[in-house]
Design an enzyme around this catalytic site. Structure first.
Site, PDB file in Angstrom:
ATOM      1  N   THR A   1       0.839  -1.204   0.000  1.00 17.69           N
ATOM      2  CA  THR A   1       0.000   0.000   0.000  1.00 17.69           C
ATOM      3  C   THR A   1       0.874   1.254   0.000  1.00 17.69           C
ATOM      4  O   THR A   1       0.607   2.213  -0.726  1.00 17.69           O
ATOM      5  CB  THR A   1      -0.921  -0.017   1.242  1.00 17.69           C
TER       6      THR A   1
ATOM      7  N   HIS B   1       4.497  -9.995   1.954  1.00  9.83           N
ATOM      8  CA  HIS B   1       3.691 -11.069   2.557  1.00  9.83           C
ATOM      9  C   HIS B   1       2.925 -11.913   1.544  1.00  9.83           C
ATOM     10  O   HIS B   1       2.265 -12.873   1.903  1.00  9.83           O
ATOM     11  CB  HIS B   1       2.763 -10.520   3.656  1.00  9.83           C
TER      12      HIS B   1
ATOM     13  N   SER C   1       5.150  -6.413  -2.492  1.00 10.05           N
ATOM     14  CA  SER C   1       4.785  -6.619  -1.088  1.00 10.05           C
ATOM     15  C   SER C   1       5.329  -7.975  -0.650  1.00 10.05           C
ATOM     16  O   SER C   1       5.198  -8.964  -1.388  1.00 10.05           O
ATOM     17  CB  SER C   1       3.262  -6.591  -0.942  1.00 10.05           C
TER      18      SER C   1
ATOM     19  N   CYS D   1      -9.259  -7.219   1.546  1.00  8.65           N
ATOM     20  CA  CYS D   1      -9.460  -5.848   1.986  1.00  8.65           C
ATOM     21  C   CYS D   1     -10.932  -5.449   1.970  1.00  8.65           C
ATOM     22  O   CYS D   1     -11.326  -4.482   2.607  1.00  8.65           O
ATOM     23  CB  CYS D   1      -8.685  -4.885   1.083  1.00  8.65           C
TER      24      CYS D   1
ATOM     25  N   THR E   1      14.067   4.279  10.575  1.00  7.64           N
ATOM     26  CA  THR E   1      15.002   3.167  10.789  1.00  7.64           C
ATOM     27  C   THR E   1      14.531   1.958   9.996  1.00  7.64           C
ATOM     28  O   THR E   1      13.356   1.591  10.049  1.00  7.64           O
ATOM     29  CB  THR E   1      15.088   2.844  12.292  1.00  7.64           C
TER      30      THR E   1
HETATM   31  N1  PLP Z   1      -1.773  -4.443  -4.447  1.00  4.68           N
HETATM   32  C1  PLP Z   1      -2.299  -5.645  -4.634  1.00  4.68           C
HETATM   33  C2  PLP Z   1      -2.582  -6.121  -6.019  1.00  4.68           C
HETATM   34  C3  PLP Z   1      -2.577  -6.470  -3.539  1.00  4.68           C
HETATM   35  O1  PLP Z   1      -3.111  -7.682  -3.746  1.00  4.68           O
HETATM   36  C4  PLP Z   1      -2.288  -6.006  -2.253  1.00  4.68           C
HETATM   37  C5  PLP Z   1      -2.604  -6.809  -1.056  1.00  4.68           C
HETATM   38  O2  PLP Z   1      -3.693  -7.322  -0.927  1.00  4.68           O
HETATM   39  C6  PLP Z   1      -1.726  -4.720  -2.109  1.00  4.68           C
HETATM   40  C7  PLP Z   1      -1.483  -3.970  -3.230  1.00  4.68           C
HETATM   41  C8  PLP Z   1      -1.404  -4.141  -0.761  1.00  4.68           C
HETATM   42  O3  PLP Z   1      -0.281  -4.759  -0.210  1.00  4.68           O
HETATM   43  P1  PLP Z   1      -0.050  -4.679   1.382  1.00  4.68           P
HETATM   44  O4  PLP Z   1      -1.027  -5.630   1.997  1.00  4.68           O
HETATM   45  O5  PLP Z   1       1.362  -5.092   1.567  1.00  4.68           O
HETATM   46  O6  PLP Z   1      -0.290  -3.282   1.770  1.00  4.68           O
END
Ligand code: PLP
Length: 381
Positions: free
Chosen positions: A70, A201, A199, A323, A237
């Site tokens: 994000t 995770h 990202s 989300c 940091t």
């Molecule tokens: N963009 C996409 C296509 C995603 O699938 C996600 C996570 O669901 C994100 C951005 C956001 O990543 P983060 O969860 O690391 O903020």
């Protein structure tokens, strides 16, 4: 639990967890400290940057660590409009982007920017021609994701970069590659991207960790001002444990990339075939171009009811992006699907740890769901 929700998040790989543990407990120095522990931490951060860059296929000095995907998306949008501030106030993006791109764009609209949200076809793809048709003299940013998180559709980012060059557009090209990294073969150069988001995770790293690729030569502006970390562009940091885990996951994923892609393609094809054969009424809405995501629908069975039913039977999958938390998906909404198909949408997302036996069990459970949840709209529990 049998986990088919890897697009939402992935378990941390043991090697990534080990790397983070070591950095938390032994090599825990602040990379800005001048003593030996600090210098060692700084050296390790650069080693980890090189590992992520190696997996991505770019120069280490083009990788900036962030706190999440994000953040990378927000930074990219903000940076592009800042760099283009004397050129114009028009942005092109797609209606199926992650909220991390859409929300900054909506905010910019309130600040006087004009944003074109391109709609996809019924498979979730947005053709490059649509970008070309929307392109204007004052376009400063095209933001198009590489792989959609709810359909697995791969968008034609490389084609878009070529058309921007052909049209001699000054617009910067950003791609959210959060779902594409290690799942589809690409490099930022081959895509022609100026900015690219990752990202950790989604690839076996830790939550709260990511990176933004900023093409060499782009005069970037700081996202966070402060102590001057990340070459002055993102002070704070360094999150050394998360960075260590991200690097370990990226290295492992890159070493097995081709094998994993082949395995996932095969497993998904098996799943789609088995689901169609074994679950009455199931419709495949998006087989997904990417190997790890597909979207199906049980028309007449509301997806949130089915997700809860399947969860009680020991399966994790989702009704769209995590989300949304139960809100209707803007992605499925943009795809011009009938309401019954849209209401029954389910996203199944795989990892190399999933097996055909797990798929067989899911097919049985989904077939049972169609029996147990007979009438449309009937609530479960
Ligand atoms: N963009 C996409 C296509 C995603 O699938 C996600 C996570 O669901 C994100 C951005 C956001 O990543 P983060 O969860 O690391 O903020």
């Amino acid at each position: 639990m049998i986990y088919f929700d890897h697009a939402a998040t992935t378990p941390v790989l043991p090697q990534a967890a080990d790397a983070a543990f070591r950095v938390m407990t032994r090599d825990f120095g602040n990379p800005s400290s001048l003593h030996a522990l600090g210098r060692e931490a700084a050296r390790e951060v650069e080693e980890h940057r090189a590992a992520v860059a190696g997996a991505l296929g770019c120069r280490p000095d083009e990788v900036y660590f962030t706190s999440c995907g994000t953040e990378g998306d927000n930074w990219a949008v903000r940076l592009a409009v800042y760099l283009g501030r004397h050129k114009g106030k028009h942005i092109i993006t797609t209606a199926v982007e992650h909220a991390a791109v859409l929300e900054p764009c909506r905010w910019l609209e309130q600040q006087g920017y004009s944003v074109t949200y391109l709609t996809p076809d019924h498979t979730g793809r947005v053709p490059a021609e649509a970008v070309e048709a929307a392109l204007r003299e004052d376009t400063v940013l095209v933001s198009m994701m590489l792989v959609n998180n709810e359909t697995g559709a791969v968008q034609p980012v490389g084609e878009v970069s070529k058309l921007l060059k052909r049209r001699k557009s000054a617009a910067l090209l950003h791609t959210d590659a959060v779902q594409g990294f290690l799942k589809v073969p690409f490099t930022p150069d081959a895509l022609g991207a100026d900015l690219l988001t990752l990202s950790a995770h989604k690839i076996g790293g830790m939550k709260g960790s990511g990176a933004l690729y900023i093409r060499n030569g782009l005069r970037a502006e700081p996202l966070l001002r402060g102590g001057g970390q990340e070459k002055g562009l993102r002070s704070g940091t360094e999150a050394t444990p998360q960075i260590a885990a991200f690097a370990a996951a990226a290295e492992i994923g890159a070493a097995a990339r081709e094998k994993n892609i082949a395995y996932l393609n095969d497993l998904k094809a098996y799943a789609l075939e088995s689901l169609q054969a074994g679950v009455p009424g199931l419709a495949v809405v998006s087989p997904g171009d990417a190997p790890h995501i597909c979207a199906v629908s049980l028309p007449g069975r509301p997806s949130q009811v089915v997700v809860r039913y399947l969860s009680d039977k020991g399966f994790c999958l989702s009704s769209g992006s995590a989300c949304h938390r139960g809100k209707a998906s803007h992605v499925y909404g943009a795809m011009n699907l009938s309401k019954t198909v849209r209401d029954g949408m389910l996203r199944i997302s795989f990892a190399p740890s999933n097996t055909r036996e797990e798929v067989d069990a899911l097919v049985r459970a989904m077939a049972a769901a169609t029996q147990d949840l007979v009438s449309a709209g009937r609530s479960y529990r």
